[in-house]
Design a protein around this motif. Structure first.
Motif, PDB file in Angstrom:
ATOM      1  N   LYS A  22       0.849  -1.197   0.000  1.00  0.00           N
ATOM      2  CA  LYS A  22       0.000   0.000   0.000  1.00  0.00           C
ATOM      3  C   LYS A  22       0.881   1.242   0.000  1.00  0.00           C
ATOM      4  O   LYS A  22       1.653   1.443   0.940  1.00  0.00           O
ATOM      5  CB  LYS A  22      -0.914  -0.010   1.226  1.00  0.00           C
ATOM      6  CG  LYS A  22      -1.980  -1.097   1.189  1.00  0.00           C
ATOM      7  CD  LYS A  22      -2.627  -1.319   2.537  1.00  0.00           C
ATOM      8  CE  LYS A  22      -1.755  -2.217   3.402  1.00  0.00           C
ATOM      9  NZ  LYS A  22      -2.440  -2.748   4.605  1.00  0.00           N
ATOM     10  N   PRO A  23       0.785   2.089  -1.039  1.00  0.00           N
ATOM     11  CA  PRO A  23       1.614   3.298  -1.081  1.00  0.00           C
ATOM     12  C   PRO A  23       0.997   4.440  -0.281  1.00  0.00           C
ATOM     13  O   PRO A  23      -0.221   4.641  -0.302  1.00  0.00           O
ATOM     14  CB  PRO A  23       1.649   3.634  -2.567  1.00  0.00           C
ATOM     15  CG  PRO A  23       0.330   3.146  -3.094  1.00  0.00           C
ATOM     16  CD  PRO A  23       0.006   1.919  -2.276  1.00  0.00           C
ATOM     17  N   LEU A  24       1.842   5.172   0.433  1.00  0.00           N
ATOM     18  CA  LEU A  24       1.439   6.402   1.098  1.00  0.00           C
ATOM     19  C   LEU A  24       2.447   7.479   0.710  1.00  0.00           C
ATOM     20  O   LEU A  24       3.659   7.279   0.856  1.00  0.00           O
ATOM     21  CB  LEU A  24       1.418   6.241   2.627  1.00  0.00           C
ATOM     22  CG  LEU A  24       0.447   5.215   3.214  1.00  0.00           C
ATOM     23  CD1 LEU A  24       0.588   5.176   4.734  1.00  0.00           C
ATOM     24  CD2 LEU A  24      -0.986   5.525   2.821  1.00  0.00           C
ATOM     25  N   HIS A  25       1.930   8.600   0.219  1.00  0.00           N
ATOM     26  CA  HIS A  25       2.801   9.677  -0.242  1.00  0.00           C
ATOM     27  C   HIS A  25       2.888  10.755   0.820  1.00  0.00           C
ATOM     28  O   HIS A  25       1.891  11.094   1.462  1.00  0.00           O
ATOM     29  CB  HIS A  25       2.257  10.279  -1.552  1.00  0.00           C
ATOM     30  CG  HIS A  25       3.055  11.431  -2.059  1.00  0.00           C
ATOM     31  ND1 HIS A  25       2.708  12.740  -1.796  1.00  0.00           N
ATOM     32  CD2 HIS A  25       4.192  11.471  -2.795  1.00  0.00           C
ATOM     33  CE1 HIS A  25       3.597  13.540  -2.366  1.00  0.00           C
ATOM     34  NE2 HIS A  25       4.500  12.793  -2.981  1.00  0.00           N
ATOM     35  N   VAL A  26       4.103  11.291   1.029  1.00  0.00           N
ATOM     36  CA  VAL A  26       4.278  12.412   1.954  1.00  0.00           C
ATOM     37  C   VAL A  26       4.927  13.575   1.206  1.00  0.00           C
ATOM     38  O   VAL A  26       5.741  13.376   0.306  1.00  0.00           O
ATOM     39  CB  VAL A  26       5.148  12.017   3.165  1.00  0.00           C
ATOM     40  CG1 VAL A  26       4.461  10.956   4.005  1.00  0.00           C
ATOM     41  CG2 VAL A  26       6.534  11.540   2.751  1.00  0.00           C
ATOM     42  N   GLY A  27       4.546  14.762   1.604  1.00  0.00           N
ATOM     43  CA  GLY A  27       5.134  15.932   0.976  1.00  0.00           C
ATOM     44  C   GLY A  27       4.250  17.151   1.106  1.00  0.00           C
ATOM     45  O   GLY A  27       3.116  17.069   1.588  1.00  0.00           O
ATOM     46  N   PRO A  28       4.738  18.302   0.653  1.00  0.00           N
ATOM     47  CA  PRO A  28       3.980  19.547   0.765  1.00  0.00           C
ATOM     48  C   PRO A  28       2.777  19.566  -0.156  1.00  0.00           C
ATOM     49  O   PRO A  28       2.658  18.747  -1.080  1.00  0.00           O
ATOM     50  CB  PRO A  28       5.009  20.616   0.362  1.00  0.00           C
ATOM     51  CG  PRO A  28       5.964  19.889  -0.546  1.00  0.00           C
ATOM     52  CD  PRO A  28       6.056  18.499   0.016  1.00  0.00           C
ATOM     53  N   ALA A  29       1.891  20.490   0.114  1.00  0.00           N
ATOM     54  CA  ALA A  29       0.701  20.646  -0.736  1.00  0.00           C
ATOM     55  C   ALA A  29       1.127  20.852  -2.187  1.00  0.00           C
ATOM     56  O   ALA A  29       2.076  21.570  -2.482  1.00  0.00           O
ATOM     57  CB  ALA A  29      -0.128  21.832  -0.243  1.00  0.00           C
ATOM     58  N   GLY A  30       0.424  20.200  -3.086  1.00  0.00           N
ATOM     59  CA  GLY A  30       0.730  20.317  -4.508  1.00  0.00           C
ATOM     60  C   GLY A  30       1.638  19.227  -5.036  1.00  0.00           C
ATOM     61  O   GLY A  30       1.880  19.151  -6.238  1.00  0.00           O
ATOM     62  N   SER A  31       2.166  18.383  -4.137  1.00  0.00           N
ATOM     63  CA  SER A  31       3.077  17.324  -4.576  1.00  0.00           C
ATOM     64  C   SER A  31       2.396  15.965  -4.621  1.00  0.00           C
ATOM     65  O   SER A  31       3.060  14.952  -4.795  1.00  0.00           O
ATOM     66  CB  SER A  31       4.288  17.246  -3.636  1.00  0.00           C
ATOM     67  OG  SER A  31       3.894  16.839  -2.330  1.00  0.00           O
ATOM     68  N   ALA A  32       1.092  15.939  -4.447  1.00  0.00           N
ATOM     69  CA  ALA A  32       0.368  14.680  -4.350  1.00  0.00           C
ATOM     70  C   ALA A  32       0.498  13.852  -5.623  1.00  0.00           C
ATOM     71  O   ALA A  32       0.692  14.377  -6.724  1.00  0.00           O
ATOM     72  CB  ALA A  32      -1.104  14.954  -4.064  1.00  0.00           C
ATOM     73  N   VAL A  33       0.378  12.540  -5.456  1.00  0.00           N
ATOM     74  CA  VAL A  33       0.383  11.591  -6.564  1.00  0.00           C
ATOM     75  C   VAL A  33      -1.043  11.096  -6.760  1.00  0.00           C
ATOM     76  O   VAL A  33      -1.743  10.794  -5.796  1.00  0.00           O
ATOM     77  CB  VAL A  33       1.330  10.408  -6.269  1.00  0.00           C
ATOM     78  CG1 VAL A  33       1.270   9.379  -7.387  1.00  0.00           C
ATOM     79  CG2 VAL A  33       2.756  10.911  -6.068  1.00  0.00           C
ATOM     80  N   ASP A  34      -1.473  11.027  -7.997  1.00  0.00           N
ATOM     81  CA  ASP A  34      -2.858  10.634  -8.287  1.00  0.00           C
ATOM     82  C   ASP A  34      -3.191   9.276  -7.675  1.00  0.00           C
ATOM     83  O   ASP A  34      -2.402   8.330  -7.737  1.00  0.00           O
ATOM     84  CB  ASP A  34      -3.082  10.573  -9.800  1.00  0.00           C
ATOM     85  CG  ASP A  34      -3.074  11.958 -10.436  1.00  0.00           C
ATOM     86  OD1 ASP A  34      -3.213  12.949  -9.687  1.00  0.00           O
ATOM     87  OD2 ASP A  34      -2.912  12.028 -11.673  1.00  0.00           O
ATOM     88  N   ASN A  35      -4.386   9.216  -7.076  1.00  0.00           N
ATOM     89  CA  ASN A  35      -4.956   7.979  -6.535  1.00  0.00           C
ATOM     90  C   ASN A  35      -4.132   7.358  -5.406  1.00  0.00           C
ATOM     91  O   ASN A  35      -4.171   6.143  -5.197  1.00  0.00           O
ATOM     92  CB  ASN A  35      -5.131   6.949  -7.660  1.00  0.00           C
ATOM     93  CG  ASN A  35      -6.045   7.439  -8.754  1.00  0.00           C
ATOM     94  OD1 ASN A  35      -7.094   8.031  -8.493  1.00  0.00           O
ATOM     95  ND2 ASN A  35      -5.640   7.224 -10.005  1.00  0.00           N
TER      96      ASN A  35
END
Length: 396
Positions: free
Chosen positions: A148-161
């Motif tokens: 299960k992937p979880l992305h971390v980072g500042p606003a605007g750096s999100a990865v789709d889905n």
């Protein structure tokens, strides 16, 4: 059976990504990342770091530099009660200039190599595990192995889905269950064990043992040495040693009397004068009933103790009024005082001459560590009064 784990990216997830971090002086932990890893440790969830280190292939730094950075991170995490179970890195890159590392590798994220290696080493079920990182390659790794992937980072750096969080602390809160984990600031100590619900006793047992080891390691050994000197000196002078505690701590005080009165004498001939103030229920309840529970220990000391005697108090919180009152009376009347405390330590930690403090907020962990402190002091005193041959032949 295989277990879930958490695979963490390094730069941009645990430490600040300032571009090819290859030296200790460039390591800067992201706020809350160490505490987040400690929370995973307390929950009994294995943690592995999986990081691409193309700086090796590009000639910016060497393998030894990566290892030195990791040694520094390990030491810093340990100071805050956190640890990583496995460190993996990939030094390869097809565009590298260092010939030995200038090639493709299945270990380089999003390739599955490091995740598969972590699964084998830590017995992980990757389908139930998480990969946390700040780049698409981390998401790709998770998808390559079914995690299960979880992305971390500042606003605007999100990865789709993909679920995205501001930082590792927020991602770990999600992993352990929203509302179940109270994260702490970087300047605070770990405050909670368990931090989340366990569904298997063996997992809880493993986490409990790890927390006990961490907590016991926080006891200042110099304070242990000072306590042992006070006890040995008391036996030399035929001074009395008094012990007291409430609840589970009362049982430790009673056990202490047994270990010094019976145990220390075995093989040494020392006829110690050791008394637990928590044993006589008739006297104990009479004082509590007529004068108040806060007087149950100090009142006994007033009749039985003399200057030069020793008082040992056992209190997880260090705040119990009868414990604090006993310490204050003992200090004012020329006694030597040793306190065993946990949590923040309370007044008992500050007012006793010597304090064996256990940095934990779990009563069972604190009491187990206090029991170990009691045993090791009694055994140290005993063996210090025996010949080497007697120590070798006796059972402790």
């Amino acid at each position: 059976m295989s277990q879930p784990g958490v695979l963490l990216d390094r730069d941009g997830t645990i430490i600040v990504d300032s571009g090819y971090v290859g030296s200790v002086d460039r390591v800067e932990f992201i706020d809350g990342s160490i505490e987040a890893i400690a929370a995973l440790n307390r929950a009994g969830i294995p943690v592995a770091v999986v990081t691409n280190q193309a700086g090796v292939a590009r000639g910016y730094y060497g393998i030894a530099d990566v290892e030195q950075v990791h040694k520094h991170m390990i030491a810093e995490m340990a100071r805050h009660g956190a640890h990583v179970d496995l460190w993996l890195f990939c030094p390869y890159h097809p565009d590298g200039i260092v010939q030995a590392f200038a090639r493709r590798s299945a270990d380089r994220k999003p390739g599955p190599g490091m995740a598969l290696a972590a699964a084998e080493a830590l017995d992980l079920d990757l389908a139930k595990s998480w990969v946390v990182g700040d780049s698409p390659s981390d998401v790709g790794l998770a998808r390559a192995v079914g995690a299960k992937p979880l992305h971390v980072g500042p606003a605007g750096s999100a990865v789709d889905n993909v679920d995205t969080f501001a930082d590792l602390a927020a991602a770990v809160r999600f992993i352990l269950g929203d509302g179940e984990l109270a994260m702490v600031t970087r300047d605070e100590r770990p405050v909670k064990f368990p931090a989340a619900r366990f569904h298997r006793a063996d997992s809880y047992g493993g986490a409990y043992v790890n927390e006990l080891a961490r907590a016991f390691a926080t006891v200042d050994l110099e304070q242990v040495s000072r306590a042992a000197k006070i006890l040995n000196d008391a036996h030399d002078r035929d001074a009395a040693i008094f012990a007291c505690g409430n609840g589970g701590s009362a049982s430790i005080a009673n056990h202490l009397q047994c270990d010094h009165l019976k145990g220390v004498r075995n093989g040494t001939g020392v006829t110690a004068r050791v008394l637990s103030l928590s044993t006589n229920v008739e006297l104990f309840s009479a004082i509590a009933n007529d004068l108040g529970y806060e007087h149950v220990f100090s009142y006994q000391l007033q009749s039985q103790a003399r200057p030069g005697d020793v008082l040992i108090t056992i209190s997880s919180s260090g705040r119990s009024p009868n414990i604090v009152r006993a310490i204050d009376w003992a200090v004012a009347n020329g006694m030597h005082t040793i306190s065993l405390t946990g949590f923040a330590g309370g007044a008992a930690r500050r007012r006793a001459h010597v304090c064996l403090h256990v940095d934990s907020t779990n009563y069972g962990i604190v009491e187990d560590a206090h029991q170990a402190c009691m045993h090791l002091l009694a055994q140290y005193v005993r063996q210090s009064r025996m010949t080497p041959d007697a120590v070798a032949s006796q059972t402790f």
